[in-house]
Design a protein around this motif. Structure first.
Motif, PDB file in Angstrom:
ATOM      1  N   ARG A   1       0.003   9.204  -4.269  1.00 29.42           N
ATOM      2  CA  ARG A   1      -0.865  10.268  -4.751  1.00 29.42           C
ATOM      3  C   ARG A   1      -1.436  11.057  -3.600  1.00 29.42           C
ATOM      4  NH1 ARG A   1      -4.700   7.312  -8.338  1.00 29.42           N
ATOM      5  NH2 ARG A   1      -2.711   6.297  -8.819  1.00 29.42           N
ATOM      6  N   GLN A   2      -1.994  12.256  -3.972  1.00 30.61           N
ATOM      7  CA  GLN A   2      -2.597  13.128  -2.978  1.00 30.61           C
ATOM      8  C   GLN A   2      -4.113  12.978  -2.899  1.00 30.61           C
ATOM      9  OE1 GLN A   2      -1.425  17.215  -3.039  1.00 30.61           O
ATOM     10  NE2 GLN A   2       0.685  16.794  -3.606  1.00 30.61           N
TER      11      GLN A   2
ATOM     12  N   GLU B   1      -7.946  17.208   4.464  1.00 30.67           N
ATOM     13  CA  GLU B   1      -6.932  17.636   3.510  1.00 30.67           C
ATOM     14  C   GLU B   1      -5.718  16.725   3.590  1.00 30.67           C
ATOM     15  OE1 GLU B   1      -5.758  21.685   4.289  1.00 30.67           O
ATOM     16  OE2 GLU B   1      -5.181  21.268   6.351  1.00 30.67           O
ATOM     17  N   PHE B   2      -5.130  16.503   2.427  1.00 22.13           N
ATOM     18  CA  PHE B   2      -3.948  15.663   2.324  1.00 22.13           C
ATOM     19  C   PHE B   2      -2.771  16.327   3.020  1.00 22.13           C
ATOM     20  CE2 PHE B   2      -1.051  12.705   0.467  1.00 22.13           C
ATOM     21  CZ  PHE B   2       0.086  13.432   0.177  1.00 22.13           C
TER      22      PHE B   2
ATOM     23  N   TYR C   1       0.820  -1.212   0.000  1.00 16.15           N
ATOM     24  CA  TYR C   1       0.000   0.000   0.000  1.00 16.15           C
ATOM     25  C   TYR C   1       0.852   1.261   0.000  1.00 16.15           C
ATOM     26  CZ  TYR C   1      -3.842  -3.018   1.565  1.00 16.15           C
ATOM     27  OH  TYR C   1      -4.798  -3.999   1.668  1.00 16.15           O
ATOM     28  N   THR C   2       0.396   2.253  -0.714  1.00 16.99           N
ATOM     29  CA  THR C   2       0.834   3.613  -0.454  1.00 16.99           C
ATOM     30  C   THR C   2       0.213   4.019   0.885  1.00 16.99           C
ATOM     31  OG1 THR C   2       1.049   4.257  -2.777  1.00 16.99           O
ATOM     32  CG2 THR C   2       0.561   6.018  -1.192  1.00 16.99           C
ATOM     33  N   MET C   3       1.005   4.641   1.746  1.00 17.78           N
ATOM     34  CA  MET C   3       0.489   5.066   3.048  1.00 17.78           C
ATOM     35  C   MET C   3       0.511   6.582   3.129  1.00 17.78           C
ATOM     36  SD  MET C   3      -0.332   2.241   4.402  1.00 17.78           S
ATOM     37  CE  MET C   3      -0.784   2.893   6.016  1.00 17.78           C
ATOM     38  N   GLY C   4      -0.544   7.119   3.709  1.00 18.98           N
ATOM     39  CA  GLY C   4      -0.645   8.574   3.783  1.00 18.98           C
ATOM     40  C   GLY C   4      -1.169   9.053   5.118  1.00 18.98           C
ATOM     41  N   TRP C   5      -0.984  10.335   5.336  1.00 19.76           N
ATOM     42  CA  TRP C   5      -1.576  11.038   6.481  1.00 19.76           C
ATOM     43  C   TRP C   5      -2.476  12.134   5.916  1.00 19.76           C
ATOM     44  CZ3 TRP C   5      -1.197   9.572  11.503  1.00 19.76           C
ATOM     45  CH2 TRP C   5      -0.179   8.683  11.844  1.00 19.76           C
TER      46      TRP C   5
ATOM     47  N   TYR D   1       4.362  15.741  -0.210  1.00 21.77           N
ATOM     48  CA  TYR D   1       3.860  16.539   0.896  1.00 21.77           C
ATOM     49  C   TYR D   1       2.966  17.666   0.376  1.00 21.77           C
ATOM     50  CZ  TYR D   1       7.594  14.331   3.596  1.00 21.77           C
ATOM     51  OH  TYR D   1       8.408  13.423   4.222  1.00 21.77           O
ATOM     52  N   ALA D   2       2.003  18.032   1.193  1.00 20.69           N
ATOM     53  CA  ALA D   2       1.256  19.254   0.929  1.00 20.69           C
ATOM     54  C   ALA D   2       2.192  20.438   1.121  1.00 20.69           C
ATOM     55  CB  ALA D   2       0.075  19.357   1.882  1.00 20.69           C
ATOM     56  N   ASP D   3       1.971  21.491   0.370  1.00 15.91           N
ATOM     57  CA  ASP D   3       2.865  22.649   0.455  1.00 15.91           C
ATOM     58  C   ASP D   3       2.946  23.214   1.865  1.00 15.91           C
ATOM     59  OD1 ASP D   3       2.063  23.996  -2.861  1.00 15.91           O
ATOM     60  OD2 ASP D   3       3.503  22.461  -2.214  1.00 15.91           O
TER      61      ASP D   3
END
Length: 123
Positions: free
Chosen positions: A104-105, A46-47, A32-36, A60-62
């Motif tokens: 991905r975001q 929001e990503f 898996y791609t893992m995200g917060w 990363y988000a800006d």
């Protein structure tokens, strides 16, 4: 499908640091791609950041670049978010999420979610 449990949130003063952890069970996160992703009161989710399956890529988000660092340990089935130089606007519930897609975001592409951990940054 994996089950995700976040920890490490809390109350911190502006300029401080926190390290969030995400423990996975019911399967390996290596596929898996893992995200917060975060959600502040009264706002949409929001990503924040994501890491690829092999940890070779991160995005990363800006608004968190150069302050937050995402990492993963596939052997331990863990994902982390190191947050430095925290600001009051970082106050939110932070969710760990897993995606079957490449890094991905797009939040809609994250399938499995934890319950979230509260991060509160005081000014």
């Amino acid at each position: 499908q994996v089950q995700l449990v976040e920890s490490g949130g809390g109350l911190v003063q502006a300029g401080g640091s926190l390290r969030l952890s995400c423990a996975a069970s019911g399967g390996t996160i290596s596929g898996y791609t893992m995200g917060w992703i975060r959600q502040a009161p009264g706002k949409e989710r929001e990503f924040v950041a994501a890491v690829s399956r092999s940890a070779g890529s991160t995005i990363y988000a800006d608004f968190v670049k150069d302050r937050f660092t995402i990492s993963r340990d596939n052997a331990k089935n863990m994902v982390y978010l190191q947050m430095n130089s925290l600001k009051p606007e970082d106050t939110a519930v932070y969710y760990c999420a897993a995606s079957r897609y490449t890094i991905r975001q797009l939040i809609a592409d994250y399938d499995d979610w934890g319950q979230g951990t509260q991060v509160t940054v005081s000014s």
